[in-house]
Design a protein around this motif. Structure first.
Motif, PDB file in Angstrom:
ATOM      1  N   VAL A   1       0.772  -1.108  -0.058  1.00 16.21           N
ATOM      2  CA  VAL A   1      -0.005   0.046   0.080  1.00 16.21           C
ATOM      3  C   VAL A   1       1.093   1.187   0.099  1.00 16.21           C
ATOM      4  CG1 VAL A   1      -1.810   1.314   1.115  1.00 16.21           C
ATOM      5  CG2 VAL A   1      -1.909  -1.306   1.176  1.00 16.21           C
ATOM      6  N   SER A   2       1.893   1.302   0.512  1.00 21.69           N
ATOM      7  CA  SER A   2       3.016   2.377   0.740  1.00 21.69           C
ATOM      8  C   SER A   2       3.607   2.712  -0.543  1.00 21.69           C
ATOM      9  CB  SER A   2       4.165   2.167   1.683  1.00 21.69           C
ATOM     10  OG  SER A   2       4.843   1.288   1.295  1.00 21.69           O
ATOM     11  N   VAL A   3       3.320   1.884  -1.631  1.00 24.67           N
ATOM     12  CA  VAL A   3       3.958   2.189  -2.817  1.00 24.67           C
ATOM     13  C   VAL A   3       3.198   3.645  -3.638  1.00 24.67           C
ATOM     14  CG1 VAL A   3       3.931   1.400  -5.233  1.00 24.67           C
ATOM     15  CG2 VAL A   3       4.546  -0.103  -3.481  1.00 24.67           C
ATOM     16  N   ALA A   4       2.015   3.659  -3.282  1.00 24.70           N
ATOM     17  CA  ALA A   4       1.128   4.873  -3.801  1.00 24.70           C
ATOM     18  C   ALA A   4       1.617   6.154  -3.355  1.00 24.70           C
ATOM     19  CB  ALA A   4      -0.187   4.544  -3.427  1.00 24.70           C
ATOM     20  N   PRO A   5       1.619   6.239  -2.069  1.00 21.31           N
ATOM     21  CA  PRO A   5       2.258   7.755  -1.626  1.00 21.31           C
ATOM     22  C   PRO A   5       3.673   7.802  -2.078  1.00 21.31           C
ATOM     23  CG  PRO A   5       2.000   6.273   0.346  1.00 21.31           C
ATOM     24  CD  PRO A   5       1.338   5.525  -0.683  1.00 21.31           C
ATOM     25  N   PHE A   6       4.499   6.699  -2.056  1.00 15.05           N
ATOM     26  CA  PHE A   6       5.997   6.739  -2.464  1.00 15.05           C
ATOM     27  C   PHE A   6       6.129   7.276  -3.981  1.00 15.05           C
ATOM     28  CE2 PHE A   6       9.910   5.020  -4.257  1.00 15.05           C
ATOM     29  CZ  PHE A   6      10.664   5.555  -3.220  1.00 15.05           C
ATOM     30  N   VAL A   7       5.203   6.701  -4.619  1.00 10.23           N
ATOM     31  CA  VAL A   7       5.259   7.302  -6.066  1.00 10.23           C
ATOM     32  C   VAL A   7       4.860   8.545  -5.886  1.00 10.23           C
ATOM     33  CG1 VAL A   7       4.479   6.763  -8.504  1.00 10.23           C
ATOM     34  CG2 VAL A   7       5.336   4.904  -6.914  1.00 10.23           C
ATOM     35  N   LEU A   8       3.885   8.945  -5.361  1.00 12.05           N
ATOM     36  CA  LEU A   8       3.320  10.382  -5.298  1.00 12.05           C
ATOM     37  C   LEU A   8       4.269  11.117  -5.003  1.00 12.05           C
ATOM     38  CD1 LEU A   8       0.707  11.938  -6.243  1.00 12.05           C
ATOM     39  CD2 LEU A   8      -0.225  11.472  -3.909  1.00 12.05           C
ATOM     40  N   CYS A   9       4.991  10.957  -3.801  1.00  9.62           N
ATOM     41  CA  CYS A   9       6.084  11.962  -3.578  1.00  9.62           C
ATOM     42  C   CYS A   9       7.056  12.187  -4.655  1.00  9.62           C
ATOM     43  CB  CYS A   9       6.762  11.168  -2.266  1.00  9.62           C
ATOM     44  SG  CYS A   9       5.946  11.334  -0.867  1.00  9.62           S
ATOM     45  N   LEU A  10       7.590  11.181  -5.497  1.00  5.90           N
ATOM     46  CA  LEU A  10       8.413  11.245  -6.358  1.00  5.90           C
ATOM     47  C   LEU A  10       7.851  12.142  -7.488  1.00  5.90           C
ATOM     48  CD1 LEU A  10      10.224   7.804  -6.925  1.00  5.90           C
ATOM     49  CD2 LEU A  10      11.143   9.850  -5.787  1.00  5.90           C
ATOM     50  N   MET A  11       6.594  11.995  -7.956  1.00  5.47           N
ATOM     51  CA  MET A  11       5.875  12.553  -8.758  1.00  5.47           C
ATOM     52  C   MET A  11       5.682  14.167  -8.735  1.00  5.47           C
ATOM     53  SD  MET A  11       2.758  10.059  -9.936  1.00  5.47           S
ATOM     54  CE  MET A  11       1.946  11.405 -10.587  1.00  5.47           C
ATOM     55  N   ARG A  12       5.565  14.418  -7.199  1.00  6.45           N
ATOM     56  CA  ARG A  12       5.456  15.701  -6.801  1.00  6.45           C
ATOM     57  C   ARG A  12       6.782  16.290  -6.983  1.00  6.45           C
ATOM     58  NH1 ARG A  12       1.480  19.516  -5.274  1.00  6.45           N
ATOM     59  NH2 ARG A  12       2.348  21.141  -3.874  1.00  6.45           N
ATOM     60  N   TYR A  13       7.867  15.861  -6.455  1.00  6.17           N
ATOM     61  CA  TYR A  13       9.208  16.542  -6.478  1.00  6.17           C
ATOM     62  C   TYR A  13       9.654  16.625  -8.001  1.00  6.17           C
ATOM     63  CZ  TYR A  13      14.084  17.280  -5.018  1.00  6.17           C
ATOM     64  OH  TYR A  13      15.206  17.866  -5.027  1.00  6.17           O
ATOM     65  N   ALA A  14       9.232  15.580  -8.868  1.00  3.44           N
ATOM     66  CA  ALA A  14       9.590  15.585 -10.137  1.00  3.44           C
ATOM     67  C   ALA A  14       9.041  16.850 -10.876  1.00  3.44           C
ATOM     68  CB  ALA A  14       9.334  14.339 -11.002  1.00  3.44           C
ATOM     69  N   ALA A  15       7.828  17.203 -10.422  1.00  2.29           N
ATOM     70  CA  ALA A  15       7.309  18.355 -11.121  1.00  2.29           C
ATOM     71  C   ALA A  15       8.262  19.595 -10.668  1.00  2.29           C
ATOM     72  CB  ALA A  15       5.937  18.829 -10.560  1.00  2.29           C
ATOM     73  N   VAL A  16       8.597  19.729  -9.530  1.00  2.71           N
ATOM     74  CA  VAL A  16       9.538  20.797  -9.233  1.00  2.71           C
ATOM     75  C   VAL A  16      10.831  20.848 -10.221  1.00  2.71           C
ATOM     76  CG1 VAL A  16      10.788  21.922  -7.278  1.00  2.71           C
ATOM     77  CG2 VAL A  16       8.738  20.852  -6.928  1.00  2.71           C
ATOM     78  N   VAL A  17      11.239  19.629 -10.182  1.00  5.27           N
ATOM     79  CA  VAL A  17      12.602  19.463 -11.028  1.00  5.27           C
ATOM     80  C   VAL A  17      12.340  19.893 -12.455  1.00  5.27           C
ATOM     81  CG1 VAL A  17      14.270  17.600 -12.006  1.00  5.27           C
ATOM     82  CG2 VAL A  17      13.484  17.579  -9.508  1.00  5.27           C
ATOM     83  N   ASP A  18      11.151  19.421 -12.901  1.00  3.61           N
ATOM     84  CA  ASP A  18      10.888  19.697 -14.400  1.00  3.61           C
ATOM     85  C   ASP A  18      10.694  21.116 -14.580  1.00  3.61           C
ATOM     86  OD1 ASP A  18       9.985  18.579 -16.958  1.00  3.61           O
ATOM     87  OD2 ASP A  18       8.202  19.725 -16.512  1.00  3.61           O
ATOM     88  N   ARG A  19      10.696  22.091 -13.486  1.00  2.86           N
ATOM     89  CA  ARG A  19      10.332  23.497 -13.574  1.00  2.86           C
ATOM     90  C   ARG A  19      11.576  24.161 -13.509  1.00  2.86           C
ATOM     91  NH1 ARG A  19       5.929  22.932  -9.786  1.00  2.86           N
ATOM     92  NH2 ARG A  19       7.281  23.898  -8.239  1.00  2.86           N
ATOM     93  N   GLY A  20      12.647  23.397 -13.071  1.00  2.00           N
ATOM     94  CA  GLY A  20      14.069  23.883 -12.867  1.00  2.00           C
ATOM     95  C   GLY A  20      13.977  24.588 -11.424  1.00  2.00           C
TER      96      GLY A  20
END
Length: 315
Positions: free
Chosen positions: A263-282
């Motif tokens: 079950v913890s996979v879902a928030p783990f992936v969501l954390c990476l997605m949230r952080y990746a959005a910041v990376v993508d913006r530079g």
């Protein structure tokens, strides 16, 4: 007629409130506090990763060991920052924000920063060894790698990413070596590629914001934005894959009932997605600022930690 430099030097000698390096006596303590970068100490909380994954973060002995690891990493990292700033002062003066760092701005002398930095790193190794020899060896590896980094590896493409990533990995390892915990290969792989994801994202943001020819970090001139995007995308994919394999095959996965690790996979992936959005913006140049300022990321991470702890305890 005396030169401008001579006049400034004479004026500095005549001012009783001026120290060597250009810092006033009143400003010196504040400059040293800024130079050791306490805002970056939260990243040392990675020492809690191993106790969390093992479900023993509430064990008093384990928690005490993790706190000792946190403290020595704060000391060692501060020493590395001072030494790095002393060596990077010329490049930092060209950076739009790093030019305000105490060493680059002349508030702290280069020699003073170098000496204090080395002393702090050695002190951290000694304290860690006194507490536990495995922790001392971990800290020695960290100091050696950081010394190699400031000594020239930071200018080598790919190698600088690996070395900076190893700093995050060694923090995660230290939480185990300070507490006598056995670290699983799954844990080490997640920590390794998760760290590479963060570091590559940081470099990508620097490239986006400053450009390869900014002159503030020589290694940027040897990268392209597409290469750094490839690295952080690949690292994110491997991190998710390895974490998923751990969740499905780790402790408690074969037991009946709910697999909390899965079950913890879902928030783990969501954390990476949230952080990746910041990376993508530079905007991921300072990872610690993102973690401290993004409330949604904090809430998602809290949910993930709760699931991991529940899964470890019930497993």
């Amino acid at each position: 007629m005396p030169s401008l430099d001579t006049s400034v030097a004479v004026a500095d000698r005549e001012r009783p409130d001026t120290l060597a390096g250009g810092a006033s006596r009143e400003a010196a303590p504040r400059s040293w506090v800024r130079a050791v970068r306490p805002r970056q100490w939260p990243k040392n909380a990675l020492v809690l990763a191993a106790p969390l994954a093992g479900g023993r973060v509430l064990d008093p002995e384990v928690l005490l060991g993790a706190l000792v690891a946190f403290a020595v990493f704060c000391v060692a990292a501060s020493g590395c920052y001072l030494l790095n700033d002393a060596l990077d002062a010329p490049q930092d003066r060209l950076h739009p924000t790093k030019c305000r760092r105490p060493v680059a701005a002349g508030d702290i002398g280069v020699r003073a920063a170098s000496v204090v930095g080395i002393v702090l790193m050695l002190l951290a190794v000694v304290i860690a060894t006194v507490w536990a020899v495995p922790l001392g060896l971990t800290m020695l590896a960290y100091v050696a790698v950081q010394a190699a980094y400031v000594g020239g590896i930071k200018d080598e493409p790919a190698l600088d990413l690996a070395v900076v990533s190893s700093g995050f990995l060694l923090r995660a390892i230290a939480g185990g070596t300070a507490s006598g915990l056995v670290l699983s290969p799954w844990f080490l792989l997640v920590a390794t590629f998760g760290a590479l994801f963060v570091v590559a994202g940081k470099r990508y943001s620097e490239m986006t914001r400053l450009g390869a020819e900014a002159g503030t970090r020589p290694s940027l001139g040897k990268y392209s934005a597409s290469y750094l995007r490839f690295v952080w995308t690949m690292a994110a994919g491997v991190t998710v894959t390895v974490y998923l394999l751990w969740a499905l095959n780790g402790p408690g996965s074969a037991a009946g009932g709910t697999s909390w690790a899965a079950v913890s996979v879902a928030p783990f992936v969501l954390c990476l997605m949230r952080y990746a959005a910041v990376v993508d913006r530079g905007d991921a140049e300072r990872p610690e600022d993102i973690v401290l300022s993004d409330r949604y990321l904090q809430l998602i991470a809290l949910a993930w930690v709760a699931l991991v702890v529940v899964g470890a305890v019930r497993g």
